[in-house]
Design a protein around this motif. Structure first.
Motif, PDB file in Angstrom:
ATOM      1  N   UNK A  66       0.820  -1.214   0.000  1.00  0.00           N
ATOM      2  CA  UNK A  66       0.000   0.000   0.000  1.00  0.00           C
ATOM      3  C   UNK A  66       0.853   1.263   0.000  1.00  0.00           C
ATOM      4  N   UNK A  67       0.178   2.351  -0.127  1.00  0.00           N
ATOM      5  CA  UNK A  67       0.784   3.668  -0.127  1.00  0.00           C
ATOM      6  C   UNK A  67       1.616   3.862   1.135  1.00  0.00           C
ATOM      7  N   UNK A  68       2.816   4.392   0.985  1.00  0.00           N
ATOM      8  CA  UNK A  68       3.726   4.568   2.116  1.00  0.00           C
ATOM      9  C   UNK A  68       3.134   5.480   3.184  1.00  0.00           C
ATOM     10  N   UNK A  69       2.305   6.448   2.792  1.00  0.00           N
ATOM     11  CA  UNK A  69       1.718   7.355   3.788  1.00  0.00           C
ATOM     12  C   UNK A  69       0.811   6.593   4.748  1.00  0.00           C
ATOM     13  N   UNK A  70       0.083   5.585   4.249  1.00  0.00           N
ATOM     14  CA  UNK A  70      -0.777   4.789   5.126  1.00  0.00           C
ATOM     15  C   UNK A  70       0.064   3.946   6.086  1.00  0.00           C
ATOM     16  N   UNK A  71       1.181   3.418   5.598  1.00  0.00           N
ATOM     17  CA  UNK A  71       2.075   2.635   6.453  1.00  0.00           C
ATOM     18  C   UNK A  71       2.662   3.534   7.536  1.00  0.00           C
ATOM     19  N   UNK A  72       3.066   4.745   7.173  1.00  0.00           N
ATOM     20  CA  UNK A  72       3.626   5.682   8.149  1.00  0.00           C
ATOM     21  C   UNK A  72       2.581   6.099   9.179  1.00  0.00           C
ATOM     22  N   UNK A  73       1.353   6.322   8.729  1.00  0.00           N
ATOM     23  CA  UNK A  73       0.272   6.645   9.663  1.00  0.00           C
ATOM     24  C   UNK A  73       0.083   5.517  10.669  1.00  0.00           C
ATOM     25  N   UNK A  74       0.073   4.278  10.172  1.00  0.00           N
ATOM     26  CA  UNK A  74      -0.086   3.123  11.060  1.00  0.00           C
ATOM     27  C   UNK A  74       1.078   3.025  12.033  1.00  0.00           C
ATOM     28  N   UNK A  75       2.282   3.299  11.549  1.00  0.00           N
ATOM     29  CA  UNK A  75       3.469   3.256  12.396  1.00  0.00           C
ATOM     30  C   UNK A  75       3.361   4.278  13.529  1.00  0.00           C
ATOM     31  N   UNK A  76       2.859   5.453  13.210  1.00  0.00           N
ATOM     32  CA  UNK A  76       2.684   6.494  14.228  1.00  0.00           C
ATOM     33  C   UNK A  76       1.662   6.062  15.278  1.00  0.00           C
ATOM     34  N   UNK A  77       0.573   5.465  14.833  1.00  0.00           N
ATOM     35  CA  UNK A  77      -0.464   4.989  15.755  1.00  0.00           C
ATOM     36  C   UNK A  77       0.105   3.912  16.677  1.00  0.00           C
ATOM     37  N   UNK A  78       0.882   2.990  16.117  1.00  0.00           N
ATOM     38  CA  UNK A  78       1.492   1.935  16.933  1.00  0.00           C
ATOM     39  C   UNK A  78       2.450   2.556  17.943  1.00  0.00           C
ATOM     40  N   UNK A  79       3.236   3.527  17.505  1.00  0.00           N
ATOM     41  CA  UNK A  79       4.169   4.201  18.412  1.00  0.00           C
ATOM     42  C   UNK A  79       3.450   4.893  19.561  1.00  0.00           C
ATOM     43  N   UNK A  80       2.350   5.553  19.279  1.00  0.00           N
ATOM     44  CA  UNK A  80       1.569   6.223  20.314  1.00  0.00           C
ATOM     45  C   UNK A  80       0.969   5.207  21.271  1.00  0.00           C
ATOM     46  N   UNK A  81       0.480   4.103  20.728  1.00  0.00           N
ATOM     47  CA  UNK A  81      -0.101   3.059  21.550  1.00  0.00           C
ATOM     48  C   UNK A  81       0.948   2.442  22.460  1.00  0.00           C
ATOM     49  N   UNK A  82       2.096   2.156  21.904  1.00  0.00           N
ATOM     50  CA  UNK A  82       3.164   1.551  22.709  1.00  0.00           C
ATOM     51  C   UNK A  82       3.658   2.507  23.782  1.00  0.00           C
ATOM     52  N   UNK A  83       3.690   3.802  23.491  1.00  0.00           N
ATOM     53  CA  UNK A  83       4.112   4.778  24.488  1.00  0.00           C
ATOM     54  C   UNK A  83       3.164   4.764  25.688  1.00  0.00           C
ATOM     55  N   UNK A  84       1.874   4.573  25.409  1.00  0.00           N
ATOM     56  CA  UNK A  84       0.889   4.492  26.485  1.00  0.00           C
ATOM     57  C   UNK A  84       1.028   3.214  27.296  1.00  0.00           C
ATOM     58  N   UNK A  85       1.467   2.146  26.668  1.00  0.00           N
ATOM     59  CA  UNK A  85       1.623   0.856  27.355  1.00  0.00           C
ATOM     60  C   UNK A  85       2.857   0.855  28.224  1.00  0.00           C
TER      61      UNK A  85
END
Length: 94
Positions: A73-92
């Motif tokens: 898929x489009x790299x922007x969607x992958x980067x968006x997902x990566x940011x969401x995972x990073x935010x989630x992991x920071x909360x954990x």
């Protein structure tokens, strides 16, 4: 959401290979259709997951099990997902 009923004829031989009941076959066909729309860029993987009634990671995992790669898929969607995972992991971690 307005629904449309479609009829599909599949030979018993093919159904026998699937080794699943009719409801699971319907859901698999529906998810494959949604994945195809997402791969074409008609809808996002997030929208496909929403329409399938699962979260995006579950949808991507299901597609992976069916041999459909997400990372084409489009790299922007992958980067968006990566940011969401990073935010989630920071909360954990805290």
């Amino acid at each position: 959401m307005k629904l449309r009923r479609l009829e599909l004829e599949i030979p018993d031989t093919v159904i026998g290979f699937l080794q699943m009941d009719d409801e699971k076959i319907k859901m698999r066909i529906y998810k494959l259709l949604l994945a195809d729309l997402a791969r074409q860029g008609v809808i996002s993987f997030g929208k496909a997951a929403e329409l399938a009634g699962v979260d995006k990671m579950a949808f991507i995992t299901d597609m992976g099990h069916m041999g459909i790669p997400y990372f084409g898929e489009d790299i922007s969607e992958v980067l968006d997902d990566s940011e969401i995972v990073g935010q989630t992991m920071a909360g954990v971690v805290h």
